[in-house]
Design an enzyme around this catalytic site. Structure first.
Site, PDB file in Angstrom:
ATOM      1  N   TYR A  30       0.859  -1.180   0.000  1.00  0.00           N
ATOM      2  CA  TYR A  30       0.000   0.000   0.000  1.00  0.00           C
ATOM      3  C   TYR A  30       0.900   1.236   0.000  1.00  0.00           C
ATOM      4  O   TYR A  30       0.856   2.089   0.892  1.00  0.00           O
ATOM      5  CB  TYR A  30      -0.963   0.002   1.192  1.00  0.00           C
ATOM      6  CG  TYR A  30      -2.245   0.723   0.848  1.00  0.00           C
ATOM      7  CD1 TYR A  30      -3.205   0.126   0.043  1.00  0.00           C
ATOM      8  CD2 TYR A  30      -2.471   2.024   1.273  1.00  0.00           C
ATOM      9  CE1 TYR A  30      -4.347   0.797  -0.322  1.00  0.00           C
ATOM     10  CE2 TYR A  30      -3.613   2.712   0.911  1.00  0.00           C
ATOM     11  CZ  TYR A  30      -4.549   2.087   0.113  1.00  0.00           C
ATOM     12  OH  TYR A  30      -5.685   2.765  -0.246  1.00  0.00           O
ATOM     13  N   LEU A  31       1.722   1.290  -1.040  1.00  0.00           N
ATOM     14  CA  LEU A  31       2.857   2.211  -1.068  1.00  0.00           C
ATOM     15  C   LEU A  31       2.434   3.674  -1.125  1.00  0.00           C
ATOM     16  O   LEU A  31       1.485   4.042  -1.813  1.00  0.00           O
ATOM     17  CB  LEU A  31       3.743   1.884  -2.273  1.00  0.00           C
ATOM     18  CG  LEU A  31       4.288   0.451  -2.283  1.00  0.00           C
ATOM     19  CD1 LEU A  31       5.089   0.210  -3.569  1.00  0.00           C
ATOM     20  CD2 LEU A  31       5.146   0.169  -1.054  1.00  0.00           C
ATOM     21  N   HIS A  32       3.172   4.502  -0.381  1.00  0.00           N
ATOM     22  CA  HIS A  32       2.970   5.949  -0.404  1.00  0.00           C
ATOM     23  C   HIS A  32       4.332   6.623  -0.538  1.00  0.00           C
ATOM     24  O   HIS A  32       5.361   5.929  -0.637  1.00  0.00           O
ATOM     25  CB  HIS A  32       2.215   6.413   0.850  1.00  0.00           C
ATOM     26  CG  HIS A  32       2.836   5.936   2.141  1.00  0.00           C
ATOM     27  ND1 HIS A  32       4.097   6.326   2.558  1.00  0.00           N
ATOM     28  CD2 HIS A  32       2.379   5.090   3.097  1.00  0.00           C
ATOM     29  CE1 HIS A  32       4.373   5.763   3.713  1.00  0.00           C
ATOM     30  NE2 HIS A  32       3.347   4.994   4.062  1.00  0.00           N
ATOM     31  N   GLY A  34       6.259   7.966   1.495  1.00  0.00           N
ATOM     32  CA  GLY A  34       7.252   7.583   2.505  1.00  0.00           C
ATOM     33  C   GLY A  34       8.046   6.378   2.017  1.00  0.00           C
ATOM     34  O   GLY A  34       9.284   6.379   2.023  1.00  0.00           O
ATOM     35  N   HIS A  35       7.341   5.339   1.563  1.00  0.00           N
ATOM     36  CA  HIS A  35       8.015   4.166   0.994  1.00  0.00           C
ATOM     37  C   HIS A  35       8.865   4.583  -0.207  1.00  0.00           C
ATOM     38  O   HIS A  35       9.992   4.121  -0.373  1.00  0.00           O
ATOM     39  CB  HIS A  35       6.989   3.147   0.485  1.00  0.00           C
ATOM     40  CG  HIS A  35       6.077   2.587   1.540  1.00  0.00           C
ATOM     41  ND1 HIS A  35       4.728   2.799   1.541  1.00  0.00           N
ATOM     42  CD2 HIS A  35       6.329   1.815   2.618  1.00  0.00           C
ATOM     43  CE1 HIS A  35       4.176   2.166   2.560  1.00  0.00           C
ATOM     44  NE2 HIS A  35       5.124   1.573   3.245  1.00  0.00           N
ATOM     45  N   GLY A 145      12.644   3.703   7.370  1.00  0.00           N
ATOM     46  CA  GLY A 145      12.196   5.066   7.628  1.00  0.00           C
ATOM     47  C   GLY A 145      12.300   5.428   9.105  1.00  0.00           C
ATOM     48  O   GLY A 145      12.014   4.601   9.978  1.00  0.00           O
TER      49      GLY A 145
END
Ligand code: AMP
Length: 281
Positions: A30-32, A34-35, A145
């Site tokens: 569920y990449l955003h 930040g990733h 992160g």
């Protein structure tokens, strides 16, 4: 871009991947952005980048949101394909934890404070899956992160303690325009809840400003944070802690080179974390 779900197939792929610098970014999907900040850094610094997408059941406690955790593989795949990532490792739970699975890795002490107080088996699940993934991928650098600062600190400890031959890089927190740290779970916040959630960043950055003005007493700084979080009744505070970055031990006074100020709240059913650091993880 390769997409590999079978461990045997991945091993075969890795065996013949003849590159000196291999970057690895473990995620739960569920990449955003930040990733993507981690993935872009890896693409920049390495000859090959491998991203894993695995919602790891062993890091969720009973009653936590394993089943509800957001997933969208087709979208993740598109995002990673557009960036020319070399390989997605996308195993299922049976691949990672076979029927007779019995081995866990635990970093003592560091996993029992902050998030470890309420999520008692969480970090044991995290270190176990990360070690398994590092063994499979054998990267030269793995990217994490600062959003999950305690996790990064624990993983660095594990890597040092177990003599793993790779570098761990910890990159800054990516935020939305309103300051809320990006998280896959943010999608579950209603508008009202999101307004409340933003106070977590407001509270922490107010404390950070106070430190900038020379205030260093931890209990006074915690009070500042607490007071702001109390402004919205949708917020239930889990913890506000000021600890050393290296040992996660409580500090009476902030240390300009070695401090983690971290907080966790619940808004509606969603648990949110955020932090800032003085020094380097
Ligand atoms: P997750 O998919 O939540 O397990 O996160 C995978 C990696 O992305 C972890 O190293 C996280 O710390 C990192 N990450 C998650 N959210 C952010 C963010 N807002 N900024 C930077 N890194 C993040």
């Amino acid at each position: 871009m390769k997409i590999i779900s079978q461990i045997d197939e991945f091993r075969q792929y890795r065996r013949v991947l003849n590159r000196n610098k291999i970057g690895f970014v473990p995620t739960m999907g569920y990449l955003h952005d930040g990733h993507l900040s981690l993935i872009d850094k890896s693409l920049e610094e390495n000859q090959a980048t491998i991203v894993s997408i695995f919602v790891n059941p062993t890091q969720f406690g009973p009653g936590e949101d394993l089943d509800r955790y957001p997933r969208d593989f087709p979208q993740d795949r598109q995002i990673l394909e557009a960036r020319s990532v070399d390989c997605i490792l996308f195993p299922d739970s049976d691949q990672m934890y076979g029927a007779n699975y019995a081995t866990f890795i635990e970093v003592k002490k560091l996993g029992t404070v902050l998030c470890g107080k309420t999520r008692q088996t969480h970090f044991k699940g995290v270190t176990t899956v990360v070690l398994k993934l590092l063994n499979l991928v054998q990267p030269t650098t793995a990217y994490f992160g600062q959003k999950d600062a305690q996790q990064a600190i624990i993983i660095k400890r594990m890597v040092a303690d177990l003599n793993l031959d790779l570098e761990i890089k910890v990159l800054p927190i990516i935020r939305d325009d309103d300051g809320l740290a990006l998280s896959s779970r943010n999608r579950y916040l209603s508008d009202q809840e999101r307004q409340a959630a933003v106070l977590l960043h407001t509270a922490l950055s107010t404390a950070q400003n106070r430190i900038g003005e020379g205030r260093e007493d931890s209990s006074a700084l915690k009070k500042v944070i607490k007071k702001i979080l109390k402004q919205n009744r949708l917020i239930k505070t889990d913890y506000i802690e000021i600890v050393s970055l290296d040992h996660l031990e409580p500090l009476d006074k902030v240390d300009p080179e070695n401090t983690l100020v971290a907080a966790a709240i619940r808004v509606g059913g969603i648990r949110l974390i955020d932090n800032f650091i003085l020094g380097e993880i």
